[in-house]
Design an enzyme around this catalytic site. Structure first.
Site, mmCIF file in Angstrom:
data_model
loop_
_atom_site.group_PDB
_atom_site.id
_atom_site.type_symbol
_atom_site.label_atom_id
_atom_site.label_comp_id
_atom_site.label_asym_id
_atom_site.label_seq_id
_atom_site.Cartn_x
_atom_site.Cartn_y
_atom_site.Cartn_z
ATOM 1 N N ASP A 292 0.828 -1.187 0.000
ATOM 2 C CA ASP A 292 0.000 0.000 0.000
ATOM 3 C C ASP A 292 0.876 1.257 0.000
ATOM 4 O O ASP A 292 1.886 1.305 0.696
ATOM 5 C CB ASP A 292 -0.900 -0.023 1.246
ATOM 6 C CG ASP A 292 -2.085 0.906 1.122
ATOM 7 O OD1 ASP A 292 -2.790 0.823 0.114
ATOM 8 O OD2 ASP A 292 -2.307 1.708 2.045
ATOM 9 N N GLU A 339 0.912 -0.573 -5.289
ATOM 10 C CA GLU A 339 -0.244 0.322 -5.236
ATOM 11 C C GLU A 339 0.269 1.719 -5.593
ATOM 12 O O GLU A 339 0.792 2.447 -4.759
ATOM 13 C CB GLU A 339 -0.859 0.292 -3.824
ATOM 14 C CG GLU A 339 -2.190 1.030 -3.713
ATOM 15 C CD GLU A 339 -2.040 2.494 -3.368
ATOM 16 O OE1 GLU A 339 -2.073 3.323 -4.301
ATOM 17 O OE2 GLU A 339 -1.893 2.811 -2.190
ATOM 18 N N ASP A 392 -11.109 1.391 -0.422
ATOM 19 C CA ASP A 392 -11.282 2.813 -0.111
ATOM 20 C C ASP A 392 -12.330 3.488 -0.995
ATOM 21 O O ASP A 392 -12.599 4.685 -0.826
ATOM 22 C CB ASP A 392 -9.954 3.560 -0.278
ATOM 23 C CG ASP A 392 -8.991 3.302 0.873
ATOM 24 O OD1 ASP A 392 -9.463 2.970 1.978
ATOM 25 O OD2 ASP A 392 -7.770 3.435 0.674
#
Length: 494
Positions: A292, A339, A392
């Site tokens: 991430d 990501e 998200d």
């Protein structure tokens, strides 16, 4: 990686009777469903032990697992619990949402019973587990035990002598809290035992696990307490700078995450040992690692500690390829998904290409009229992972019916030829599946055509996130057949 498909479905979202998804029967049933549907990848969110706010991206340890996912029925089969120990407890009144307060208040009481019944039975196995995980297990277990002693406060609020880990004081606490420390080690032994059994089963079906790891660790963590030298802290162990994102079109004040920043110069001098260990341990849990906020390795936004927003931050250069060259030198080629969302400079794009890791394309971002979009499928190359959305995002239906602008939705309908007859969600998923991207992934919520009541996370908010759970009746033959046909049509299954 061959052409294939997958689904995002966190363990917490699985159905079940005890307040949250676990590594029990429903997880095995879900794996069977993936197999029938021709899905080759199961993507989950971080498995770490969640802290205040219940976010899997803020955990007490970069290495330890979440005790919430331990399955009671398996413990009962193993002789560590009786049904009466847990079957009449209220873990939450709504099976479609996790009640974290009830879970916190009740689950650990049951795990304490399992510990009392199992600590002697598994003594030898636990000793071996401690040796295999000596890198982190003692620090983690000590941290959790001392944290309980200080009424669950962050280590930043502990007495100064234990906060800075004075040897004499640390030994005193280790002696005083010996049983509690052994309890936390036992919990991790059970967690890894149940997870490894589940993962082995999933892998036996030809399905790989994609696991998410956050770039940063939480300030309230065993990592920051036990390894303060690798973070930008002052002489009192208080962070000097913290992590976040700068202001952008989505947030005028940016995002203030609050995680301590790494001391990259120190990490470089140690050959990036801590990061190599972190990736090595993550490879025991997952087949593929999604990192991430990958762009933070090229440059990251740091904000002075104590600021109330992310506005007064600055960009600072990260370690770049030096870190990943060190990882590859020790561990060989690692299957990593970068990501690479957010503000991408030419340096970030070059860094991602130099790494050789596939980046992400999020279809829901393709139809945002506020910016030129690289997320439209005709701009993809094969070396990418295509997502309909992420944890998200709004669910597709939430975006399509509620939050997307009228112009964006009309453009989406026209581009993907969406029709009510096909099902708008299925047409959207088709957009990802028909692309050239080697792996296409959707949220389980989008397969089920659920609205924003099933949204997993709304960034920069606390209280209503990470709660959604799937209805027990959702997995059926009709759905698996539909998914399988889509996979077959676009060459994403054998």
């Amino acid at each position: 990686m061959k052409r294939s498909s997958g689904v995002i479905m966190h363990i917490s979202s699985l159905p079940g009777d005890y307040g949250i998804g676990t590594f029990g029967k429903e997880a095995y049933d879900f794996a069977d469903f993936l197999k029938k549907s021709g899905l080759g990848y199961w993507q989950i969110l971080p498995l770490g032990q969640t802290s205040y706010g219940d976010s899997p991206y803020q955990s007490f340890s970069a290495f330890a697992g979440n005790p919430y996912f331990i399955d009671f029925d398996i413990l009962e089969k193993d002789g560590l619990l009786q049904k009466s120990d847990y079957e009449n407890i209220n873990f939450g009144d709504n099976q479609l949402y996790v009640d974290y307060e009830k879970l916190f208040n009740e689950k650990f009481k049951v795990l304490k019973i399992a510990y009392k019944n199992g600590k002697e039975k598994y003594r030898e196995e636990i000793e071996n587990f401690k040796k295999e995980n000596s890198l982190w297990i003692e620090d983690y277990a000590s941290y959790m035990a001392i944290k309980s002693e200080f009424n669950l406060k962050s280590w930043q609020s502990w007495d100064e002598d234990i906060k800075v880990r004075e040897e004499k004081t640390l030994n005193k606490y280790k002696e005083k809290l010996k049983d509690e420390i052994e309890y936390w080690i036992f919990i991790q032994y059970i967690f890894f035992k149940q997870w490894n059994n589940l993962k082995n089963y999933v892998n036996s079906l030809g399905i790989k696990i994609i696991g998410d790891i956050p770039i940063y660790v939480s300030e309230d963590s065993a990592d920051a307490w036990a390894n303060p030298e690798i973070f930008l802290l002052d002489e009192k162990k208080v962070p000097i700078k913290v992590a976040g994102c700068p202001p952008d079109a989505f947030s005028a004040t940016g995002q203030l995450w609050g995680n301590p920043i790494y001391r990259w110069d120190y990490l470089e001098n140690t050959g990036y040992r801590w990061w190599i260990n972190r990736i090595k341990e993550s490879l025991k849990l997952y087949d593929v690692i999604r990192i991430d906020h990958f762009r933070g390795f090229e440059s990251y936004w740091q904000i002075p500690y104590g600021e109330e927003t992310a506005v007064n931050g600055e960009w600072v250069k990260g370690p770049g390829m030096k870190l990943f060259n060190a990882i590859e030198k020790e561990l060989g080629k690692v299957n990593i998904i970068a990501e690479d969302l957010g503000f991408l400079t030419s340096e970030v794009i070059k860094f991602r290409k130099d790494s050789g890791f596939p980046g992400m394309k999020v279809l829901q971002f393709a139809f945002d009229e506020r910016e030129e979009s690289d997320y439209l499928p005709h701009n993809y190359d094969k070396d990418c992972i295509v997502y309909t959305g992420t944890h998200d995002n709004d669910t597709f239906r939430g975006w399509f019916e509620k939050t997307g602008s009228k112009n964006d939705i009309e453009f989406c309908k026209k581009y993907l030829k969406l029709t009510e007859e096909e099902g708008y969600n299925w047409g959207f998923i088709r957009g990802a599946w028909s692309s050239v991207g080697m792996l296409s992934v959707t949220l389980m919520q989008d397969f089920l055509n659920l609205g924003n009541e099933a949204r997993m996370n709304l960034p920069s908010t606390i209280g209503e996130n990470w709660k959604w759970r799937m209805d027990k009746s959702s997995l059926n033959e009709e759905l698996s057949k539909k998914i399988y046909e889509l996979n077959k049509l676009y060459g994403r299954c054998e």
